[in-house]
Every structure is written in structure tokens, then in C-alpha cells.
Design an enzyme around this catalytic site. Structure first.
Site, mmCIF file in Angstrom:
data_model
loop_
_atom_site.group_PDB
_atom_site.id
_atom_site.type_symbol
_atom_site.label_atom_id
_atom_site.label_comp_id
_atom_site.label_asym_id
_atom_site.label_seq_id
_atom_site.Cartn_x
_atom_site.Cartn_y
_atom_site.Cartn_z
ATOM 1 N N CYS A 134 0.823 -1.209 0.000
ATOM 2 C CA CYS A 134 0.000 0.000 0.000
ATOM 3 C C CYS A 134 0.859 1.262 0.000
ATOM 4 O O CYS A 134 1.371 1.670 1.042
ATOM 5 C CB CYS A 134 -0.918 -0.012 1.214
ATOM 6 N N CYS A 137 -0.388 4.090 2.231
ATOM 7 C CA CYS A 137 -0.126 3.912 3.668
ATOM 8 C C CYS A 137 1.347 4.162 3.998
ATOM 9 O O CYS A 137 1.665 4.759 5.016
ATOM 10 C CB CYS A 137 -0.448 2.493 4.115
ATOM 11 N N ASP A 138 2.246 3.672 3.159
ATOM 12 C CA ASP A 138 3.650 3.603 3.554
ATOM 13 C C ASP A 138 4.603 4.485 2.736
ATOM 14 O O ASP A 138 5.775 4.615 3.101
ATOM 15 C CB ASP A 138 4.138 2.139 3.450
#
Ligand code: NAP
Length: 307
Positions: A134, A137-138
Site C-alpha cells: 500500500c 499507507c507507507d
């Protein structure tokens, strides 16, 4: 045991749409969110093809609109995960979550899909320490870093483009010499000076020492292997349906997608399914919304017939 008229499993676009429709039909639906409220779109960066948003929107924003919309008509959203379902004896169906136990007259299954794994050594070991599924997200953790993206579809291109906001370079590893991604994302990826491509190559191993340090890839045409140094590996090679809970209870195809009839009903009367859990073909927010709506209408009719 709590008794419900209708439970919607999953809170992605299909689940939240089913919630809006069943709530407006005064069925007082309970939505059990699953591990991630909003499902996959909650970790999608830009959404450019959902009607009504000519300037585009983001996944989290769309989830927030849909959640508010469902709650406005009285849907209740329980943030929990279903751990067990017992559909065997027909309606009412039994459902256990981590914290509760329910009996429901009808069910709409909208539990979606999860990122597919490469299944190579090091992949699981380095999750959270360089391996990610993701970018939204990261990506932030990879400022000025060297990143590899695995995959050749729309998701991989979207991830690669998004990651150029942070990364020094993004190299896309694809197993063929042609992308599966659609024209728009393909064009944007090719035009991005930070993105380059490693064609005809598959990942053999993810290696590290504390964090990811390199990936060993093999060229499928020449059989040559090389080690690519990298700080992060983002894997975007499609999804697999989250149907394990229904194994042996609901009919599914060989890949695990639930089988539904043209009324969104599974092989068990009163159990309906919508969204990516039963759709290996389209997998779009717009199609999931349509399927969630159809499943809600048919569930409502089915409940009415039972009375
Ligand atoms: P996908 O279209 O199934 O693409 C998966 C990619 O991963 C393919 O390039 C495939 O290679 C590769 N792959 C699969 N298994 C692999 C393995 N074991 N090792 C290495 N490579 C592997 O999946 P997706 O990109 O997640 O897209 C899913 C659906 O969502 C599609 O319908 C897509 O159009 C849609 N989507 C749309 C958007 C958008 O429009 N903005 C964004 C994201 C997703 P091959 O090409 O060789 O099969």
C-alpha cells in the site's frame, strides 16, 4: 445472541451502498466493517473515474462520504471482524465476530479481496520493514529512497506514480514486456521521469538486514539473475477474494470468487453477495456500488417474501 433483520459484512463501496439502500427501506441494517472501514478504497490515493467527481477525489474522502450517507439513514456500523459464519441450516444465519454473536434473517456479503502475495522468500519476513502492499499507507516513509514496484496493471502504475512524490527513483518490475494497465495510467507512468521499467522479470527473493536492502530478480527470457538494491518493495499484483470464511458453505469458482445468480443471490437463499468478493471481472468502485445496490434491493424483496 443479538437478533438482526439484515447484516452486511464489509464496508467498502458495495457494503456501504447496500447499507444506504437497506436503511432507506427501513430494514435497520447492521454493517460489520471488517478489518478496514471502507475496504480497499480507504487505501487508494486518487480516484479519477467515479462519476460525479470531475476533478477526482481520494479513496478516504469517498469512504467518508459513503459512511456518512449510510449513517444518515440509520445504518449502524460495527467496527469488528467476522470470525465465523454458520449458514448451514438456512435463515436465520449465525455470525460470530471477535466481540459479539448475531443471528440475522438475511445477509449481504461484501467482504472484498486482499492483495495477492508473490510467495517468494523474504516477502512475508520484511512486511513493514520495506515490503508493502500500500503506497498510500507507507509511501511517506520512503522519502528520497530507491523503490521497486512489482506488477504491470493499473494498481502497479498508480502505486508507482504516487510513490514518485517521495522516492528518488521508482523501478517497476514486470513479468512481461507489455503493461496490462490501461492507456491513461500507462501514459502517465511512461511520462514520469522518476519511473523506469525492468521488463520480463520476476522477483525471486527479497533480501535485507534489519530492513529491505535488495531484491533478486530473474529475467524470464534470458534466465539471467541480478540483484537490485532497494529500500522498499511495493507489491501490486492483483487481489484474491476474502472467501475463506465461506469455504464449504457457499459455492465459489476455482479462484475463490463467490458465485451469484442474476439477482446477486448465492446458492443459499437469503445470502446475497456484492462487490469484489463475487466479481473477478470489473472490480471498479462504480460496479461495486451498482452490485451493492442490486443486492440490497433483492435482499429486501426476499425478506418481504418471507413474511
Ligand atoms: P490486475 O489488473 O490483475 O494486474 C495484476 C498485474 O500483476 C498484472 O500485470 C500481472 O501480470 C501481475 N501479476 C499477477 N500475478 C503475478 C505474480 N505472481 N508475479 C508477478 N506479477 C504478477 O490487478 P490490478 O492492477 O490490481 O487491477 C485490478 C482491477 O482494478 C483492474 O480491473 C484494474 O483496471 C482496476 N484498477 C483500476 C484503477 C484505475 O482505473 N484508476 C486503479 C487500480 C485498479 P500480467 O499482466 O502478466 O498478467
Amino acid at each position: 445472541m443479538k437478533k438482526e433483520k439484515i447484516i452486511i459484512m464489509g464496508s467498502g463501496p458495495a457494503g456501504l451502498t447496500a447499507a444506504i439502500y437497506t436503511a432507506r427501506a427501513t430494514l435497520d441494517p447492521l454493517v460489520i466493517s471488517g478489518s478496514q472501514l471502507g475496504g480497499q478504497i480507504s487505501i487508494t490515493s486518487e480516484v479519477e473515474n467515479y462519476p460525479g467527481f470531475p476533478e477526482g477525489t481520494t479513496g478516504p474522502e469517498l469512504v467518508e462520504f459513503m459512511r456518512k450517507h449510510a449513517e444518515k439513514f440509520g445504518s449502524r456500523i460495527l467496527v469488528d471482524e467476522v470470525t465465523q459464519v454458520d449458514l448451514g441450516k438456512g435463515s436465520p444465519f449465525h455470525i460470530k465476530t471477535h466481540a459479539d454473536e448475531f443471528e440475522s434473517e438475511a445477509l449481504i456479503v461484501c467482504v472484498g479481496a486482499s492483495p495477492r502475495r508473490l510467495g517468494v522468500p523474504g516477502e512475508e519476513e520484511w512486511i513493514g520493514r520495506g515490503v508493502s502492499f500500500c503506497a498510500t499507507c507507507d509511501g511517506f516513509f520512503f522519502r528520497e529512497k530507491e523503490i521497486l514496484v512489482v506488477g504491470g496493471g493499473d494498481s502497479a502504475m498508480e502505486e508507482a506514480i504516487f510513490l514518485t512524490r517521495f522516492a528518488k527513483t521508482v523501478r517497476v518490475i514486470h513479468r512481461r514486456d507489455e503493461l496490462r494497465a490501461g492507456e491513461t495510467l500507462k501514459r502517465r507512468a511512461f511520462a514520469n521521469p522518476k519511473i523506469s521499467f525492468i521488463w520480463d522479470s520476476v522477483v525471486q527473493e527479497v533480501m535485507g538486514n534489519g530492513n529491505v536492502e535488495a531484491v533478486r530478480v530473474r529475467n524470464v527470457k534470458t534466465e539471467e539473475e541480478q540483484e537490485l538494491t532497494a529500500d522498499g518493495v511495493f507489491i501490486a499484483i492483483g487481489h484474491i477474494p476474502n472467501s475463506a470464511l465461506f469455504q464449504g458453505q457457499l459455492d465459489m469458482d476455482s479462484r475463490g470468487y463467490l458465485l451469484t445468480d442474476d439477482q446477486m443471490q448465492t446458492n443459499i437463499p437469503g445470502v446475497f453477495a456484492a462487490g469484489e468478493i463475487q466479481d473477478p471481472t470489473y472490480r471498479q468502485i462504480a460496479t461495486s456500488v451498482g452490485q451493492g445496490c442490486a443486492a440490497a434491493i433483492m435482499a429486501e424483496r426476499w425478506l418481504e417474501e418471507q413474511e
